[in-house]
Design a protein around this motif. Structure first.
Motif, PDB file in Angstrom:
ATOM      1  N   PHE A 109       0.826  -0.232  -2.783  1.00 46.16           N
ATOM      2  CA  PHE A 109      -0.447  -0.184  -2.060  1.00 46.16           C
ATOM      3  C   PHE A 109      -0.339   0.768  -0.881  1.00 46.16           C
ATOM      4  CE2 PHE A 109      -3.317  -1.446   1.327  1.00 46.16           C
ATOM      5  CZ  PHE A 109      -4.529  -1.558   0.659  1.00 46.16           C
ATOM      6  N   LYS A 110      -1.267   1.722  -0.794  1.00 42.57           N
ATOM      7  CA  LYS A 110      -1.342   2.639   0.342  1.00 42.57           C
ATOM      8  C   LYS A 110      -2.807   2.895   0.653  1.00 42.57           C
ATOM      9  CE  LYS A 110       2.930   3.604   1.490  1.00 42.57           C
ATOM     10  NZ  LYS A 110       3.438   3.358   2.863  1.00 42.57           N
ATOM     11  N   MET A 111      -3.122   2.843   1.946  1.00 43.46           N
ATOM     12  CA  MET A 111      -4.493   3.081   2.387  1.00 43.46           C
ATOM     13  C   MET A 111      -4.419   3.840   3.710  1.00 43.46           C
ATOM     14  SD  MET A 111      -7.414   0.205   3.086  1.00 43.46           S
ATOM     15  CE  MET A 111      -9.017   0.651   3.741  1.00 43.46           C
ATOM     16  N   LYS A 112      -4.986   5.043   3.743  1.00 45.00           N
ATOM     17  CA  LYS A 112      -4.825   5.915   4.897  1.00 45.00           C
ATOM     18  C   LYS A 112      -5.370   5.294   6.172  1.00 45.00           C
ATOM     19  CE  LYS A 112      -5.051  10.754   6.196  1.00 45.00           C
ATOM     20  NZ  LYS A 112      -5.403  12.125   5.756  1.00 45.00           N
ATOM     21  N   ASN A 113      -6.577   4.759   6.138  1.00 47.31           N
ATOM     22  CA  ASN A 113      -7.173   4.135   7.314  1.00 47.31           C
ATOM     23  C   ASN A 113      -7.163   2.619   7.165  1.00 47.31           C
ATOM     24  OD1 ASN A 113      -7.911   6.619   8.715  1.00 47.31           O
ATOM     25  ND2 ASN A 113      -9.440   6.890   7.094  1.00 47.31           N
ATOM     26  N   ASP A 114      -5.974   2.087   7.021  1.00 42.88           N
ATOM     27  CA  ASP A 114      -5.798   0.655   6.818  1.00 42.88           C
ATOM     28  C   ASP A 114      -6.256  -0.101   8.071  1.00 42.88           C
ATOM     29  OD1 ASP A 114      -4.825  -1.957   6.357  1.00 42.88           O
ATOM     30  OD2 ASP A 114      -3.201  -1.176   5.105  1.00 42.88           O
ATOM     31  N   PRO A 115      -7.285  -0.952   7.965  1.00 45.93           N
ATOM     32  CA  PRO A 115      -7.800  -1.664   9.147  1.00 45.93           C
ATOM     33  C   PRO A 115      -6.825  -2.676   9.730  1.00 45.93           C
ATOM     34  CG  PRO A 115      -8.781  -2.548   7.141  1.00 45.93           C
ATOM     35  CD  PRO A 115      -8.017  -1.312   6.736  1.00 45.93           C
ATOM     36  N   ARG A 116      -5.749  -2.968   9.006  1.00 46.58           N
ATOM     37  CA  ARG A 116      -4.771  -3.940   9.499  1.00 46.58           C
ATOM     38  C   ARG A 116      -3.808  -3.341  10.523  1.00 46.58           C
ATOM     39  NH1 ARG A 116      -1.756  -5.573   4.306  1.00 46.58           N
ATOM     40  NH2 ARG A 116      -1.845  -3.292   4.084  1.00 46.58           N
ATOM     41  N   VAL A 117      -3.735  -2.020  10.591  1.00 50.74           N
ATOM     42  CA  VAL A 117      -2.787  -1.348  11.485  1.00 50.74           C
ATOM     43  C   VAL A 117      -3.299  -1.392  12.929  1.00 50.74           C
ATOM     44  CG1 VAL A 117      -1.600   0.818  12.004  1.00 50.74           C
ATOM     45  CG2 VAL A 117      -2.020   0.161   9.625  1.00 50.74           C
ATOM     46  N   THR A 118      -2.429  -1.767  13.854  1.00 47.01           N
ATOM     47  CA  THR A 118      -2.797  -1.840  15.273  1.00 47.01           C
ATOM     48  C   THR A 118      -2.721  -0.446  15.906  1.00 47.01           C
ATOM     49  OG1 THR A 118      -0.517  -2.228  15.979  1.00 47.01           O
ATOM     50  CG2 THR A 118      -1.836  -4.172  15.391  1.00 47.01           C
ATOM     51  N   HIS A 119      -3.175  -0.334  17.155  1.00 51.41           N
ATOM     52  CA  HIS A 119      -3.127   0.957  17.856  1.00 51.41           C
ATOM     53  C   HIS A 119      -1.680   1.408  18.064  1.00 51.41           C
ATOM     54  CE1 HIS A 119      -7.404   1.168  18.510  1.00 51.41           C
ATOM     55  NE2 HIS A 119      -7.415  -0.027  19.084  1.00 51.41           N
ATOM     56  N   VAL A 120      -0.849   0.492  18.545  1.00 52.64           N
ATOM     57  CA  VAL A 120       0.576   0.805  18.703  1.00 52.64           C
ATOM     58  C   VAL A 120       1.195   1.073  17.340  1.00 52.64           C
ATOM     59  CG1 VAL A 120       2.833  -0.100  19.396  1.00 52.64           C
ATOM     60  CG2 VAL A 120       0.831  -0.503  20.840  1.00 52.64           C
TER      61      VAL A 120
END
Length: 224
Positions: A109-120
């Motif tokens: 699974f790969k998603m460029k703008n993954d909403p789970r990723v935090t700012h840090v």
């Protein structure tokens, strides 16, 4: 040690296991280098570990700094892989809801703008800093500094016999896939590069990949 049970092409894969097992000098030198380099890395990078830990805590005071996930290593052995947490705490639980947005084919699974990723998390992922805790995995022998991409258990359950060839060596913190395009490559290209690495593996190639990895950490490629 858990050995993957092979039903088709059994001789081919067994032969590959045996070929790698016979490389005593290379494996000894590689393991020695892994121990020394990972220990030095953990000592020298302590300030980086501290800064990243504080940044993660500042963004989410209640969330953990580190994240672990079970991966599949050499001979199909499962191990706990450590990383800096770069996603929201419940990232694994909401993965199913994002399945249809997967941007790569195959068992990954790969998603460029993954909403789970935090700012840090976005920053440390781009610079591969989130993977520095894997030096602990290298030190204890679950991983190598250079190797194949460590797959998830659910990914391996979908592997073809050809893809299982990736499991004849220890997974690495970095590898030929990571320095050859990373997320710009699809699943098949990643598998092909991992298997190419296995066939060409040497100390010279390992050092070349490590040097290219350092450059990528400074000037990121397609990591996300």
């Amino acid at each position: 040690m858990v050995i993957i049970v092979i039903k088709d092409n059994e001789f081919t894969l067994l032969e590959e296991y045996q070929n790698q097992s016979r490389r005593f000098v290379y494996r000894f030198l590689k393991r020695t280098f892994d121990i020394v380099a990972s220990l030095l890395g953990l000592l020298l990078l302590f300030p980086v570990f501290l800064i990243v830990s504080l940044a993660i805590k500042k963004e989410d005071v209640n969330g953990p700094v580190f994240y672990f996930q079970y991966r599949v290593g050499r001979h199909g052995k499962r191990f706990k892989m450590y990383k800096f947490r770069s996603m929201v705490v419940n990232a694994d639980k909401i993965l199913d809801s994002l399945a249809e947005k997967n941007e790569v084919d195959g068992a990954m699974f790969k998603m460029k703008n993954d909403p789970r990723v935090t700012h840090v998390g976005n920053f440390i992922r781009r610079h591969s800093i989130d993977e520095l805790p894997q030096l602990v995995n290298v030190l204890i022998g679950d991983m190598s500094l250079v190797g194949t991409r460590p797959p998830l258990i659910r990914e391996v359950s979908e592997y073809t016999e050809y893809e299982k060839k990736r499991l004849v060596v220890k997974p690495g913190c970095t590898g030929l896939w990571q320095v050859s395009g990373r997320n710009d490559l699809d699943f098949k290209e990643m598998v092909d590069l991992d298997i190419e690495y296995i066939s060409r593996s040497s100390l010279a190639l390992d050092i070349t990949i490590l040097l290219r990895t350092v450059l990528i950490m400074i000037k990121p490629n397609s990591a996300y």
